[in-house]
Design an enzyme around this catalytic site. Sequence first.
Site, PDB file in Angstrom:
ATOM      1  N   GLU A 252       1.052  -1.079   0.382  1.00  0.00           N
ATOM      2  CA  GLU A 252      -0.017   0.158   0.008  1.00  0.00           C
ATOM      3  C   GLU A 252       0.682   1.395   0.111  1.00  0.00           C
ATOM      4  O   GLU A 252       1.385   1.988   0.835  1.00  0.00           O
ATOM      5  CB  GLU A 252      -1.365   0.217   1.326  1.00  0.00           C
ATOM      6  CG  GLU A 252      -2.125  -1.135   0.950  1.00  0.00           C
ATOM      7  CD  GLU A 252      -3.000  -1.130   0.794  1.00  0.00           C
ATOM      8  OE1 GLU A 252      -3.102   0.280  -0.190  1.00  0.00           O
ATOM      9  OE2 GLU A 252      -3.636  -2.120   0.197  1.00  0.00           O
TER      10      GLU A 252
HETATM   11  P1  NDP Z   1       8.185   5.171   4.786  1.00  0.00           P
HETATM   12  O1  NDP Z   1       8.108   4.177   3.785  1.00  0.00           O
HETATM   13  O2  NDP Z   1       9.262   5.906   5.083  1.00  0.00           O
HETATM   14  O3  NDP Z   1       8.125   3.957   6.252  1.00  0.00           O
HETATM   15  C1  NDP Z   1       6.766   3.162   5.768  1.00  0.00           C
HETATM   16  C2  NDP Z   1       7.075   2.132   7.104  1.00  0.00           C
HETATM   17  O4  NDP Z   1       7.979   1.246   6.740  1.00  0.00           O
HETATM   18  C3  NDP Z   1       8.025   2.699   8.456  1.00  0.00           C
HETATM   19  O5  NDP Z   1       7.195   1.410   9.398  1.00  0.00           O
HETATM   20  C4  NDP Z   1       8.998   2.444   8.527  1.00  0.00           C
HETATM   21  O6  NDP Z   1       9.596   2.907   9.972  1.00  0.00           O
HETATM   22  C5  NDP Z   1       9.649   1.011   7.474  1.00  0.00           C
HETATM   23  N1  NDP Z   1      10.641   0.661   7.174  1.00  0.00           N
HETATM   24  C6  NDP Z   1      11.767   2.361   6.802  1.00  0.00           C
HETATM   25  N2  NDP Z   1      12.684   1.386   6.288  1.00  0.00           N
HETATM   26  C7  NDP Z   1      11.934  -0.048   5.642  1.00  0.00           C
HETATM   27  C8  NDP Z   1      12.727  -1.380   5.466  1.00  0.00           C
HETATM   28  N3  NDP Z   1      14.350  -1.160   5.021  1.00  0.00           N
HETATM   29  N4  NDP Z   1      12.065  -2.577   5.450  1.00  0.00           N
HETATM   30  C9  NDP Z   1      11.374  -2.360   6.341  1.00  0.00           C
HETATM   31  N5  NDP Z   1      10.797  -1.457   6.415  1.00  0.00           N
HETATM   32  C10 NDP Z   1      11.340  -0.137   6.900  1.00  0.00           C
HETATM   33  O7  NDP Z   1       6.026   5.820   5.081  1.00  0.00           O
HETATM   34  P2  NDP Z   1       6.258   6.862   5.815  1.00  0.00           P
HETATM   35  O8  NDP Z   1       6.002   6.432   7.130  1.00  0.00           O
HETATM   36  O9  NDP Z   1       7.067   8.250   5.834  1.00  0.00           O
HETATM   37  O10 NDP Z   1       4.828   7.240   4.984  1.00  0.00           O
HETATM   38  C11 NDP Z   1       4.101   8.287   4.576  1.00  0.00           C
HETATM   39  C12 NDP Z   1       3.869   7.171   3.376  1.00  0.00           C
HETATM   40  O11 NDP Z   1       3.165   6.441   3.284  1.00  0.00           O
HETATM   41  C13 NDP Z   1       3.763   8.331   1.902  1.00  0.00           C
HETATM   42  O12 NDP Z   1       4.138   7.894   0.604  1.00  0.00           O
HETATM   43  C14 NDP Z   1       1.676   7.661   1.807  1.00  0.00           C
HETATM   44  O13 NDP Z   1       1.651   7.602   0.355  1.00  0.00           O
HETATM   45  C15 NDP Z   1       2.278   6.149   1.923  1.00  0.00           C
HETATM   46  N6  NDP Z   1       1.025   5.729   2.664  1.00  0.00           N
HETATM   47  C16 NDP Z   1       0.092   4.940   1.951  1.00  0.00           C
HETATM   48  C17 NDP Z   1      -1.431   4.381   2.080  1.00  0.00           C
HETATM   49  C18 NDP Z   1      -2.256   3.063   1.389  1.00  0.00           C
HETATM   50  O14 NDP Z   1      -2.725   3.073   1.432  1.00  0.00           O
HETATM   51  N7  NDP Z   1      -1.655   3.223   0.526  1.00  0.00           N
HETATM   52  C19 NDP Z   1      -2.161   5.068   3.313  1.00  0.00           C
HETATM   53  C20 NDP Z   1      -0.859   6.216   3.828  1.00  0.00           C
HETATM   54  C21 NDP Z   1       0.454   6.176   3.386  1.00  0.00           C
HETATM   55  P3  NDP Z   1      10.372   3.923  10.622  1.00  0.00           P
HETATM   56  O15 NDP Z   1       9.725   4.806  10.801  1.00  0.00           O
HETATM   57  O16 NDP Z   1      11.112   2.729  11.578  1.00  0.00           O
HETATM   58  O17 NDP Z   1      11.656   4.666   9.384  1.00  0.00           O
END
Ligand code: NDP
Length: 523
Positions: A252
Amino acid sequence: MGVVQFEKGAAVGTNGGPPAGEIIRSYAPASGELLGEVPVMSQNEIFAVVERARKAQAAWGVLPVAERCERLLRLRDAIVEHAEELVETITRECGKPRHEALAHEVTIIADLLTHYCRRAPDVLAPRPIDLHLFKHRKSYVHYTPRGVVGVISPWNYPFSIPMGDVVFALITGSAAVLKPSEVTPLTALKAKSIYNGTGLPEDLFAVVTGLGAAGQALIDAGVDKLVFTGGVETGRRVAAACGARLIPCVMELGGKAPLIACADADLERTARAIVYGGFSNAGQACISVERVYAHKDVHAQLVARVKELVGELRVGDPSKDYVDVGAIIFPKQIEIAERHIEDALAKGAELVTGGKKRPGPGQFFEPTVLANCTHEMTVMTEEIFGPIVPFAKVESNEEALSLANASHLGLNAYVFTRDTAKGRALAERIEAGSVVLNDVLVNYGATDAPFGGIKQSGYGRVHGDDALRDMAESRHVNYNRFAGPERDPLWYPYTGKSLGWMMRGVRFLFAGNGIIQRLGKLI
Ligand code: NDP
């Protein structure tokens, strides 16, 4: 234990970061107040959590679906009972207004639990397949638990996004281990403490805290399915990590929702929808209105009315006052907004209102409207994830459609028109997982409908009957209606005679439609 001294969001999306044993501090984005601390868990600790979840799942997964659902309603009751505490935690940690924490987070999960705990026994009942060719045999698909489902979630809806996946995992008989964003771990831990009060098996739902590396550790622990919600770039890394282990995953990812305002749109409703859809959660929603294509006949009126409505918005700390627009989660998001605005203005956009960061404490950005925008500007082509609504004037619905589809993302889209038939026809041609007519954001709350993206917005779906079935393992059983002969005609030995009969059979079955013509093929 050391303390990780990093700005909120500084390490978002990165792997590695502070070593295990350090702690993460969670600050309120609206005030800068320290809200709490959580540990950066080591890989071994995360592996142990997954192992305990696996043990708890063994007993949970054998219960009938109806019994699991009956027990899970306790979670619904507990969430409703603790709704105020939850709203408070979400509001403070995420910086969003309480109305949004209640409507877009707590209510959605209370409703999802109520609806699917009632519906799941039917949705997950074995599904017979009427075989068209092998009439002498029968088939059905039945749904079994996956095992342990990993959930990696973002900060913008820190309760409703992960908990929807957790609930579907538990309904289908799996355990769930959630790795929340490092920026909003306290909301996940609040959900876990509410869960713990229900008497449901404690290890069946677990939360592991840390940075990106904790998400990677969850995958390395060998979860049986992963639901990831986050940005496109992180999604690529996570999908690759799942691919290396052949772990099925749902992605997502980001959105760039277009809103097409047709010449016959109800202007007042459209203007109000643009303001709500663009500035709810300070624009930090994957389905925010991220670009408006307004027909030339209504463009000027719409921009003017949106400007007036934006002027009425109250921006501030939602934990202190009733405000409409809360905080920006961390400074990086403000820099992104500033970069988009600078780029747009340099290329000829008009600043209708807003455009600036507000002085602290806390991180706030003025709700911003830009006009005269084009696809030369990043604000029209890249995800903003902040309180900016850019407008482009179009000559026709066809032009709007072609611009709406000129995107690498395809999560949500909106069409405003008084002509439903025309709106539906346009909706069906928009490249997006969901298209909504004359409303905004509403589809995420319609949890019986599928939600998810196409193009680089991801794949797989959350919500809806198909997503519930997909959360389970679907297995096919095929059996005989009658006791068969000793040997089937297709079995050994292969002879010239049997090949001749097979050839006649193929002609009979597939040559033409008329029965007389087909019978002739048997001779
Ligand atoms: P990120 O992609 O930065 O992070 C998402 C999650 O992934 C966090 O828990 C993060 O941890 C974790 N993560 C980061 N690096 C890794 C890795 N290498 N392996 C596994 N997990 C990892 O997104 P954001 O939190 O900044 O959220 C914003 C984004 O999410 C936007 O692009 C938005 O559009 C999208 N989004 C999509 C939705 C949908 O339903 N399609 C709904 C809501 C948001 P940590 O935070 O600790 O780095």
